[in-house]
Design a protein around this motif. Structure first.
Motif, PDB file in Angstrom:
ATOM      1  N   LEU A   1      -1.858  -0.286  -6.051  1.00 40.44           N
ATOM      2  CA  LEU A   1      -0.593  -0.358  -7.103  1.00 40.44           C
ATOM      3  C   LEU A   1       0.326  -1.431  -6.973  1.00 40.44           C
ATOM      4  O   LEU A   1       1.282  -2.062  -7.847  1.00 40.44           O
ATOM      5  N   VAL A   2       0.880  -1.666  -5.435  1.00 39.60           N
ATOM      6  CA  VAL A   2       1.718  -2.671  -5.283  1.00 39.60           C
ATOM      7  C   VAL A   2       0.969  -3.937  -4.324  1.00 39.60           C
ATOM      8  O   VAL A   2       0.342  -3.404  -3.498  1.00 39.60           O
ATOM      9  N   GLY A   3       1.111  -4.834  -4.557  1.00 41.69           N
ATOM     10  CA  GLY A   3       0.843  -5.938  -3.841  1.00 41.69           C
ATOM     11  C   GLY A   3       0.868  -7.458  -4.646  1.00 41.69           C
ATOM     12  O   GLY A   3       1.440  -7.393  -5.840  1.00 41.69           O
ATOM     13  N   PRO A   4       0.700  -8.603  -4.069  1.00 39.16           N
ATOM     14  CA  PRO A   4       0.824  -9.770  -4.781  1.00 39.16           C
ATOM     15  C   PRO A   4      -0.123  -9.771  -6.104  1.00 39.16           C
ATOM     16  O   PRO A   4      -1.235  -9.215  -6.058  1.00 39.16           O
ATOM     17  N   ARG A   5       0.382 -10.112  -7.281  1.00 38.65           N
ATOM     18  CA  ARG A   5      -0.389 -10.419  -8.385  1.00 38.65           C
ATOM     19  C   ARG A   5      -1.534 -11.045  -7.940  1.00 38.65           C
ATOM     20  O   ARG A   5      -1.558 -12.156  -7.454  1.00 38.65           O
ATOM     21  N   PRO A   6      -2.689 -10.705  -8.691  1.00 39.71           N
ATOM     22  CA  PRO A   6      -3.974 -11.591  -8.491  1.00 39.71           C
ATOM     23  C   PRO A   6      -4.004 -12.974  -9.221  1.00 39.71           C
ATOM     24  O   PRO A   6      -3.783 -13.015 -10.441  1.00 39.71           O
ATOM     25  N   PRO A   7      -4.121 -14.111  -8.416  1.00 40.50           N
ATOM     26  CA  PRO A   7      -4.002 -15.269  -9.251  1.00 40.50           C
ATOM     27  C   PRO A   7      -5.227 -15.539  -9.950  1.00 40.50           C
ATOM     28  O   PRO A   7      -6.496 -15.170  -9.776  1.00 40.50           O
ATOM     29  N   LEU A   8      -5.265 -16.872 -10.613  1.00 38.12           N
ATOM     30  CA  LEU A   8      -6.197 -17.386 -11.206  1.00 38.12           C
ATOM     31  C   LEU A   8      -7.292 -18.233 -10.337  1.00 38.12           C
ATOM     32  O   LEU A   8      -6.241 -18.659  -9.319  1.00 38.12           O
ATOM     33  N   PRO A   9      -8.311 -18.293 -10.196  1.00 35.86           N
ATOM     34  CA  PRO A   9      -9.081 -19.079  -9.427  1.00 35.86           C
ATOM     35  C   PRO A   9      -8.543 -20.573  -9.557  1.00 35.86           C
ATOM     36  O   PRO A   9      -8.331 -21.173  -8.327  1.00 35.86           O
ATOM     37  N   SER A  10      -8.398 -21.019 -10.477  1.00 37.43           N
ATOM     38  CA  SER A  10      -7.807 -22.524 -10.593  1.00 37.43           C
ATOM     39  C   SER A  10      -6.592 -22.569  -9.971  1.00 37.43           C
ATOM     40  O   SER A  10      -6.289 -23.463  -9.357  1.00 37.43           O
ATOM     41  N   GLU A  11      -5.712 -21.620 -10.011  1.00 37.55           N
ATOM     42  CA  GLU A  11      -4.474 -21.605  -9.210  1.00 37.55           C
ATOM     43  C   GLU A  11      -4.580 -21.613  -7.676  1.00 37.55           C
ATOM     44  O   GLU A  11      -3.961 -22.368  -7.026  1.00 37.55           O
ATOM     45  N   VAL A  12      -5.538 -20.950  -7.244  1.00 39.86           N
ATOM     46  CA  VAL A  12      -5.920 -21.114  -5.595  1.00 39.86           C
ATOM     47  C   VAL A  12      -6.326 -22.232  -5.406  1.00 39.86           C
ATOM     48  O   VAL A  12      -5.885 -22.593  -4.052  1.00 39.86           O
ATOM     49  N   LYS A  13      -6.972 -23.059  -6.092  1.00 40.11           N
ATOM     50  CA  LYS A  13      -7.383 -24.447  -5.482  1.00 40.11           C
ATOM     51  C   LYS A  13      -6.242 -25.324  -5.390  1.00 40.11           C
ATOM     52  O   LYS A  13      -6.411 -26.323  -4.691  1.00 40.11           O
ATOM     53  N   GLU A  14      -5.167 -25.091  -6.017  1.00 43.98           N
ATOM     54  CA  GLU A  14      -3.934 -25.990  -5.817  1.00 43.98           C
ATOM     55  C   GLU A  14      -3.062 -25.255  -4.639  1.00 43.98           C
ATOM     56  O   GLU A  14      -1.929 -25.964  -4.362  1.00 43.98           O
ATOM     57  N   TYR A  15      -3.315 -24.200  -4.053  1.00 40.92           N
ATOM     58  CA  TYR A  15      -2.423 -23.848  -3.087  1.00 40.92           C
ATOM     59  C   TYR A  15      -2.352 -24.732  -1.730  1.00 40.92           C
ATOM     60  O   TYR A  15      -3.116 -25.123  -1.401  1.00 40.92           O
ATOM     61  N   LEU A  16      -0.931 -24.517  -1.340  1.00 42.15           N
ATOM     62  CA  LEU A  16      -0.913 -25.012  -0.101  1.00 42.15           C
ATOM     63  C   LEU A  16      -1.370 -23.959   0.944  1.00 42.15           C
ATOM     64  O   LEU A  16      -1.460 -23.043   0.622  1.00 42.15           O
ATOM     65  N   PRO A  17      -1.400 -24.504   2.170  1.00 44.11           N
ATOM     66  CA  PRO A  17      -2.253 -23.642   3.225  1.00 44.11           C
ATOM     67  C   PRO A  17      -1.200 -22.161   3.312  1.00 44.11           C
ATOM     68  O   PRO A  17      -1.796 -21.009   3.606  1.00 44.11           O
ATOM     69  N   TRP A  18       0.230 -22.383   3.236  1.00 45.45           N
ATOM     70  CA  TRP A  18       1.203 -21.043   3.496  1.00 45.45           C
ATOM     71  C   TRP A  18       1.118 -20.431   2.160  1.00 45.45           C
ATOM     72  O   TRP A  18       1.488 -19.091   2.185  1.00 45.45           O
ATOM     73  N   HIS A  19       0.458 -20.741   1.021  1.00 43.84           N
ATOM     74  CA  HIS A  19       0.479 -19.941  -0.111  1.00 43.84           C
ATOM     75  C   HIS A  19      -1.007 -18.900   0.008  1.00 43.84           C
ATOM     76  O   HIS A  19      -0.681 -17.785  -0.500  1.00 43.84           O
TER      77      HIS A  19
END
Length: 172
Positions: A113-131
């Motif tokens: 019910l509560v937690g970080p919203r699930p991202p798109l797979p394409s967004e995760v590819k752009e994440y920095l390590p701390w993201h």
């Protein structure tokens, strides 16, 4: 320390499933009306299913109400989102009712019910390590970002809020 582990791995998931099940039951008449209206408005399925990375990046299928049609241009390319958003879809999105089918994802254990919203797979590819820290917990229907200003908050602040939840809001 042991209580935190029991909370994260047993208590929170049980609370999520029970609350999501009760909410689904109570809102099922509303959801049925929305589904019928969207099916008529979209000339087809009222649901939109999309792969998203969940806890530890494990892919699951998120379920939402479909707010856009599948209209394409002369070359067969989907029109931009703003041109495919239906009248009924605008209302459903504006009121966040398009998120209600995700209660099924909560019951299945793919979401909380509560937690970080699930991202798109394409967004995760752009994440920095701390993201990527936000992927350490089960994604949620709502998160700190949504209740802290949503679109008024930039991406970096959004990631900081999610990581704050991972570190503190999840009792861990």
């Amino acid at each position: 320390m042991k209580f935190i582990s029991v909370y994260k791995n047993v208590i929170k998931p049980v609370i999520d499933v029970v609350l999501a099940s009760v909410t689904l039951l109570l809102l099922s008449p509303v959801m049925l009306v929305i589904a019928l209206m969207l099916a008529a408005n979209n000339r087809g399925t009222p649901f939109f299913v999309q792969n998203r990375p969940g806890k530890n990046g494990k892919i699951f299928s998120i379920i939402k109400f479909k707010t856009m049609n599948n209209k394409k241009d002369a070359q067969g390319v989907l029109l931009p989102d703003y041109r495919r958003l239906t009248f009924m879809g605008k209302i459903v999105r504006k009121t966040s009712l398009d998120e209600l089918p995700q209660l099924i994802n909560v019951v299945k254990g793919d979401m909380s019910l509560v937690g970080p919203r699930p991202p798109l797979p394409s967004e995760v590819k752009e994440y920095l390590p701390w993201h990527k820290m936000r992927l350490a917990v089960t994604p949620g229907l709502t998160c700190l970002w949504q209740v802290s200003g949503r679109s008024d908050i930039g991406f970096e602040d959004w990631m900081r809020l999610d990581n704050q939840y991972v570190r503190h809001g999840n009792l861990g």
